[in-house]
Design a protein around this motif. Sequence first.
Motif, PDB file in Angstrom:
ATOM      1  N   LEU A  79       0.636  -1.242   0.035  1.00  0.00           N
ATOM      2  CA  LEU A  79      -0.064   0.087  -0.043  1.00  0.00           C
ATOM      3  C   LEU A  79       0.953   1.092  -0.036  1.00  0.00           C
ATOM      4  CD1 LEU A  79      -1.937  -1.777   2.738  1.00  0.00           C
ATOM      5  CD2 LEU A  79      -3.345  -0.673   0.779  1.00  0.00           C
ATOM      6  N   ASP A  80       0.191   2.361  -0.555  1.00  0.00           N
ATOM      7  CA  ASP A  80       0.890   3.719  -0.594  1.00  0.00           C
ATOM      8  C   ASP A  80       1.455   4.157   0.931  1.00  0.00           C
ATOM      9  OD1 ASP A  80       2.189   5.537  -1.964  1.00  0.00           O
ATOM     10  OD2 ASP A  80       0.317   6.484  -2.381  1.00  0.00           O
ATOM     11  N   ALA A  83       0.105   8.744   5.467  1.00  0.00           N
ATOM     12  CA  ALA A  83      -0.999   8.369   6.159  1.00  0.00           C
ATOM     13  C   ALA A  83      -2.181   7.577   5.772  1.00  0.00           C
ATOM     14  CB  ALA A  83      -1.517  10.064   6.379  1.00  0.00           C
ATOM     15  N   ALA A  84      -1.742   7.504   4.319  1.00  0.00           N
ATOM     16  CA  ALA A  84      -3.100   6.678   3.876  1.00  0.00           C
ATOM     17  C   ALA A  84      -2.861   5.287   4.150  1.00  0.00           C
ATOM     18  CB  ALA A  84      -2.993   6.821   2.178  1.00  0.00           C
ATOM     19  N   THR A  87      -4.171   4.876   7.875  1.00  0.00           N
ATOM     20  CA  THR A  87      -5.687   4.967   7.987  1.00  0.00           C
ATOM     21  C   THR A  87      -6.122   3.694   7.474  1.00  0.00           C
ATOM     22  OG1 THR A  87      -5.362   7.127   7.212  1.00  0.00           O
ATOM     23  CG2 THR A  87      -7.697   6.409   7.049  1.00  0.00           C
ATOM     24  N   LYS A  88      -5.841   3.093   6.338  1.00  0.00           N
ATOM     25  CA  LYS A  88      -6.303   1.696   5.931  1.00  0.00           C
ATOM     26  C   LYS A  88      -6.054   0.740   6.930  1.00  0.00           C
ATOM     27  CE  LYS A  88      -8.612   1.203   2.064  1.00  0.00           C
ATOM     28  NZ  LYS A  88      -9.948   1.818   2.482  1.00  0.00           N
ATOM     29  N   ALA A  90      -5.723   0.926  10.252  1.00  0.00           N
ATOM     30  CA  ALA A  90      -6.602   1.394  11.504  1.00  0.00           C
ATOM     31  C   ALA A  90      -8.063   1.039  10.901  1.00  0.00           C
ATOM     32  CB  ALA A  90      -6.473   2.866  11.820  1.00  0.00           C
ATOM     33  N   MET A  91      -8.342   1.272   9.879  1.00  0.00           N
ATOM     34  CA  MET A  91      -9.863   0.885   9.498  1.00  0.00           C
ATOM     35  C   MET A  91     -10.103  -0.552   9.337  1.00  0.00           C
ATOM     36  SD  MET A  91     -10.588   3.880   6.776  1.00  0.00           S
ATOM     37  CE  MET A  91     -12.373   3.868   6.580  1.00  0.00           C
ATOM     38  N   ALA A  92      -9.080  -1.130   8.684  1.00  0.00           N
ATOM     39  CA  ALA A  92      -9.006  -2.776   8.863  1.00  0.00           C
ATOM     40  C   ALA A  92      -9.118  -3.271  10.073  1.00  0.00           C
ATOM     41  CB  ALA A  92      -7.781  -3.086   7.991  1.00  0.00           C
ATOM     42  N   ALA A  94     -10.056  -1.713  12.903  1.00  0.00           N
ATOM     43  CA  ALA A  94     -11.300  -1.573  13.513  1.00  0.00           C
ATOM     44  C   ALA A  94     -12.559  -2.436  13.070  1.00  0.00           C
ATOM     45  CB  ALA A  94     -11.652  -0.058  13.458  1.00  0.00           C
TER      46      ALA A  94
ATOM     47  N   PHE B 164     -20.120   3.549   8.574  1.00  0.00           N
ATOM     48  CA  PHE B 164     -18.891   2.469   8.700  1.00  0.00           C
ATOM     49  C   PHE B 164     -19.101   2.121  10.238  1.00  0.00           C
ATOM     50  CE2 PHE B 164     -14.396   2.177  10.466  1.00  0.00           C
ATOM     51  CZ  PHE B 164     -13.989   1.252   9.313  1.00  0.00           C
ATOM     52  N   ILE B 168     -19.470  -2.078  11.230  1.00  0.00           N
ATOM     53  CA  ILE B 168     -18.560  -2.751  12.299  1.00  0.00           C
ATOM     54  C   ILE B 168     -19.476  -3.228  13.163  1.00  0.00           C
ATOM     55  CG2 ILE B 168     -16.969  -2.381  14.145  1.00  0.00           C
ATOM     56  CD1 ILE B 168     -15.532   0.004  12.668  1.00  0.00           C
ATOM     57  N   ASP B 174     -15.818  -4.805   5.670  1.00  0.00           N
ATOM     58  CA  ASP B 174     -14.980  -5.733   4.783  1.00  0.00           C
ATOM     59  C   ASP B 174     -15.672  -6.846   4.151  1.00  0.00           C
ATOM     60  OD1 ASP B 174     -12.329  -5.102   3.874  1.00  0.00           O
ATOM     61  OD2 ASP B 174     -11.520  -5.167   5.852  1.00  0.00           O
ATOM     62  N   SER B 254     -11.186  -2.962   2.943  1.00  0.00           N
ATOM     63  CA  SER B 254      -9.711  -2.736   3.146  1.00  0.00           C
ATOM     64  C   SER B 254      -9.027  -4.050   2.802  1.00  0.00           C
ATOM     65  CB  SER B 254      -9.269  -2.939   4.902  1.00  0.00           C
ATOM     66  OG  SER B 254      -9.980  -1.715   5.375  1.00  0.00           O
ATOM     67  N   THR B 267      -5.291   2.281  -4.544  1.00  0.00           N
ATOM     68  CA  THR B 267      -5.041   1.985  -3.015  1.00  0.00           C
ATOM     69  C   THR B 267      -3.969   1.034  -3.027  1.00  0.00           C
ATOM     70  OG1 THR B 267      -7.588   2.057  -2.378  1.00  0.00           O
ATOM     71  CG2 THR B 267      -5.783   1.238  -0.872  1.00  0.00           C
ATOM     72  N   LYS B 269      -0.749  -0.748  -4.185  1.00  0.00           N
ATOM     73  CA  LYS B 269       0.771  -0.077  -5.222  1.00  0.00           C
ATOM     74  C   LYS B 269       1.318  -1.725  -5.618  1.00  0.00           C
ATOM     75  CE  LYS B 269      -0.605   3.451  -4.437  1.00  0.00           C
ATOM     76  NZ  LYS B 269      -1.008   4.605  -5.567  1.00  0.00           N
TER      77      LYS B 269
ATOM     78  N   LEU C  72     -12.313   5.864  16.465  1.00  0.00           N
ATOM     79  CA  LEU C  72     -12.347   4.583  15.747  1.00  0.00           C
ATOM     80  C   LEU C  72     -11.789   3.391  16.423  1.00  0.00           C
ATOM     81  CD1 LEU C  72     -12.461   3.596  12.700  1.00  0.00           C
ATOM     82  CD2 LEU C  72     -10.179   4.246  12.400  1.00  0.00           C
ATOM     83  N   TYR C 262      -8.858  14.102  -3.641  1.00  0.00           N
ATOM     84  CA  TYR C 262      -8.089  13.256  -2.669  1.00  0.00           C
ATOM     85  C   TYR C 262      -6.807  12.425  -3.246  1.00  0.00           C
ATOM     86  CZ  TYR C 262      -7.176   9.212   0.611  1.00  0.00           C
ATOM     87  OH  TYR C 262      -6.452   8.181   1.326  1.00  0.00           O
ATOM     88  N   PHE C 285     -11.092   9.203  10.157  1.00  0.00           N
ATOM     89  CA  PHE C 285     -10.454   7.868   9.907  1.00  0.00           C
ATOM     90  C   PHE C 285      -9.115   7.972  10.074  1.00  0.00           C
ATOM     91  CE2 PHE C 285     -14.544   7.649   7.527  1.00  0.00           C
ATOM     92  CZ  PHE C 285     -14.943   6.530   8.305  1.00  0.00           C
TER      93      PHE C 285
END
Lengths: 436, 313, 320
Positions: A79-80, A83-84, A87-88, A90-92, A94, B164, B168, B174, B254, B267, B269, C72, C262, C285
């Motif tokens: 992944l890049d 911050a991106a 973020t991803k 953390a979201m995964a 959560a 979101f 959850i 996901d 994700s 997303t 890479k 979060l 973005y 997020f």
Amino acid sequence: MSVTTTRRGLLRGAVAGLSAAALAPALAACGSVAGSVSSSAGKVRFWHLFQGGDGALMRRMLAKVRADVPGLDPEDTVLDWGAAYYTKLAMASAGGRAPDLAIMHLSRLAGYAPGGLLDPWDTALLEEFGVPQARINPRVRALGRFEKQPYAIPFDTHPFVVFYDRTVMDKAGLLDSDGRLLPPESPAHFLEMAERLRERKGKLGPIMGLFNDTAQAWRMFWGLYSQTGGAFDLSGRKPGVDRDKMVEVVEFFQKVAVDSRSMDYPAGVAAFTTGQSPFIFSGEWELPTFQGAKFDLGASPMPTLFGSPASYADSHSFVLPHQDNADEGRRRAAHQLVAELLKGSMTWAQAGHIPAYLPVVGSKAYAKLDPQSSYAPAAEHPAIDPPAWFTGAGSDFQARMCSALQQGMRGADSAKGTVAEMLSGLDFFLSKPNPA
Amino acid sequence: MSTQTVPSAGRPPVSAPRRRTSPVPRGQRSSVRPGPVLGSGPLPKIVALVVLLAATVLWLLPLAWGLVTSFKSETDAATPDDGWIPAHGFTLGAYRQILDQGNLPLWALNSLLITVVVTALTVAVSALAAYGFSRTLFRGRKALLGLTLASIMVPPQILIVPLFREMITAHLADTYWAVILPQVVAPAMVFILKRFFDGVPRELEEAARIDGAGSLRVFWSIVLPLSRPILAAVAIFVFITTWNNFLWPFISTSDPNLMTLPVGLSTVKDSYGLQYAQSAAAAMLASLPLVIVFMVFQRQIVKSVATTGLGGQ
Amino acid sequence: MSTVPTTGPASLAPEPAHAADAPAASPRASGTRSRRGGSGGLFVAPFMIFFGLFLLVPLVYGLWMSFTDASLTGHGDSSFAGLGNYAEALTDSEVWKSLGNTAVFTVLSSVPLVVLALAMALLVHANLPGQWLWRFAFFAPYVLPVAVVWQVWSMMFQPDLGLVNNFLGALGLDSVGWLVDEKWAMYAVVLVTVWWTAGFNFLLYLAALQAVPDHLYEAAALDGAGAWRRLWSITLPQLRRTTGLIAVLQVLASLKVFDQIYLLTRGGPNGSTRPILEYIYDTGFTGYRLGYASAISYVFFAILVILSLAQFKIFSRKEA
């Protein structure tokens, strides 16, 4: 008209779609059309952020693990970085269906809410796979703990160092007989050394290339400030810092930056590789790029200018993103994979990073790696970002500090003004509640 | 309430492309009347043609550049001033690389699956609701209709955070369902379909009813066949917007194996780092499906956008 | 697609065109409605379930969250924060800055998106040969996923390799760091947006132009009116209502920009292009503060509602 038939076709498609929807629970059960959440025990979904040279080495290491350890099957996703990435991740986490293993900058750990988003490592299991804790660099390993639990297993240390052209430096009388940088005795002495380099016809002195960058200026500052031994406490509502020492470092910074005030990162790299300047402050991660230059490349840890040795550093660490229902077999596989990668980190050293796995750093093969082995001592004095929820690699905090430092470096602000600007940035972050 | 939030309701059509002329193909029609925009004589036409051509070239330029770059070798693609004809000739290498190691086919499959299910569900659910609102009486009809129409004002983007969290809580984060379900709510489509049903004569339905057909049967065998054009228009519109939707699929997935084309491409890479030819090749492959669909179904798509565009935006 | 979200509604909608294809409608009379009142609810039920679960619930849940410090990372154990989040939002300079960026983007993008689309539609409507090509060229970008738009344009804007700077160089101008220079980044994202979405408004205009009754032009031709005269006194007045609608919808769509900004700039450099929706994303997020992000969402929602009502008011007064 043919249109009607296509419309009918569309309707038929819609009906087909509806039946697909009826079948979809079956789809949900297997998670993806790729069927990724299968129960094969050796599969490890692994997220990292290595691209370019690092990416190629990581790919090679994973291929070797696949070949050496039958049944262990890492499935890596790149992944890049920045911050991106966090973020991803953390979201995964959560969401509860996070990857089995991920890379994280150690400096991000404090802000990543280990208690909520990460699961701790089982050190006994790592030992079972051949990596007892004692074999991992204790300084960075200690920083991977949170509430006495190991949440991050360091893979490497990547410090800020200095690179130079050995031939030019030698002619200027700045190297010892082993080709190592003569230690400067004070900031003034270092500036004198810089002057000697500048005496070459029309060439530049030391450069850095941190204009418009959101990390480099802070890395440089933080390494030097850490040498002063000054406090940098971010646990209260007001920053507990030594303002005078900060000013002292910024003043030195301003003087040493004269030749590269408006040089951005790529311009700095280019000026060094093309021989315009024989000396650059940069991260060791640029080693593969610099090795392409046509001169005798040397490197050293950051010179000690303000008292005690220290260089800005960070560490790529392994973490276990939180999973609601962690599968025992996959957890085991994740531990095994990390053990294998640590043991194989001689390959990783080629990228310039200093492996955290001590047997590799102590090996003869590593000692022969030039110039990696010459800056390896930097891993003994790593200055990792001050711990707070808002600091760390790729953070807004680093970007804000950099923009203040650049103002000072360009001469648009005095050293005192620069420090005041940095402190107001700190006030801003400290005024925000810790979201974790 | 409905007529207040929706000003055009109950009024003559605003801008809908209703043909008021005889169904003569457009090309021929022009010859019998003066062009609405240009004057007579060849000169204005030539000027207009030149302007149009120039604008078209300008508009297609970025895509053409992407296409050419995708056929270059990585070296040429990263060489400044390489121009349109690469120094080392054209190659399919970038495409081969992408298809060999990338997740592109998987993402395309995900996109297709998600888009088809969303489109089917949206059309089905919206058509049923629209018919219910248009033709039947039940307790709370007015309130629910008002609520539905008022909700056209709620931009889905402001719901990302609670949605979101909801996913959850429901243990759906996901999964395909997390991506699909929220996209099915399209009050604007209900509104468009309801207005269509309002205009369908009731006599046919009444006759069927007298023959003893139930509501669902009437809807299925009488109303739906009459509504094919509008259903197709809504389906096409929903299909395009779902295929290209970014924000919600980006937030709700994700796991790279669940991502749609737009999300995956932006997303995940490549461990090689930035490779221009490969990026361009991936972009070309990703745009291919809809561009082909558009080339084949241009007329229907244009009609669909004209019909639903103002209501569905 | 950010400018045209799937479930994205608008406050205005026209009568469907195909109503005209159906035989003449009988006057509405409640007596002709199904007398089996009970089944009506069943027709509406599936939609209402989706509607309730994925629109009403999050709408109310989000409002509740905006009064808490939900995070979060916490597992639902958030505490009540009263109006604290709203008070913070009103004094948060980043909220104002991103709202300002959103406003600038909206103005800069909406004007060309309406004017250019109209100009294109007028030209294409002139019955020149090659209709298919024109429509393809102007509308094709609209069907591209944003990821493609982003990849193609980051290449176009690349400082050393990009076509845009090559072109500037050919004109003897200095190259510009389109996506990395604060002075230019906003113009760059506006340019991309116009290229990407103008085709949509173009099609709407084209449809409206085809609906202008021919007899108006025929009468004008008999009066000997020239091309300009016909444009100003027939075509444009006939398009007034359409233009109003397109403008209103465009403004609402531009205010909700996220995707392309973005991807192209991540809101940078230095926050100079970050729109309010990205600030919501970043806060919720990236920064974990779901409660605060919800509060900002509601502030933004309130602004959107007020703007839509105001636009609608102005619009309907003009029409009256």
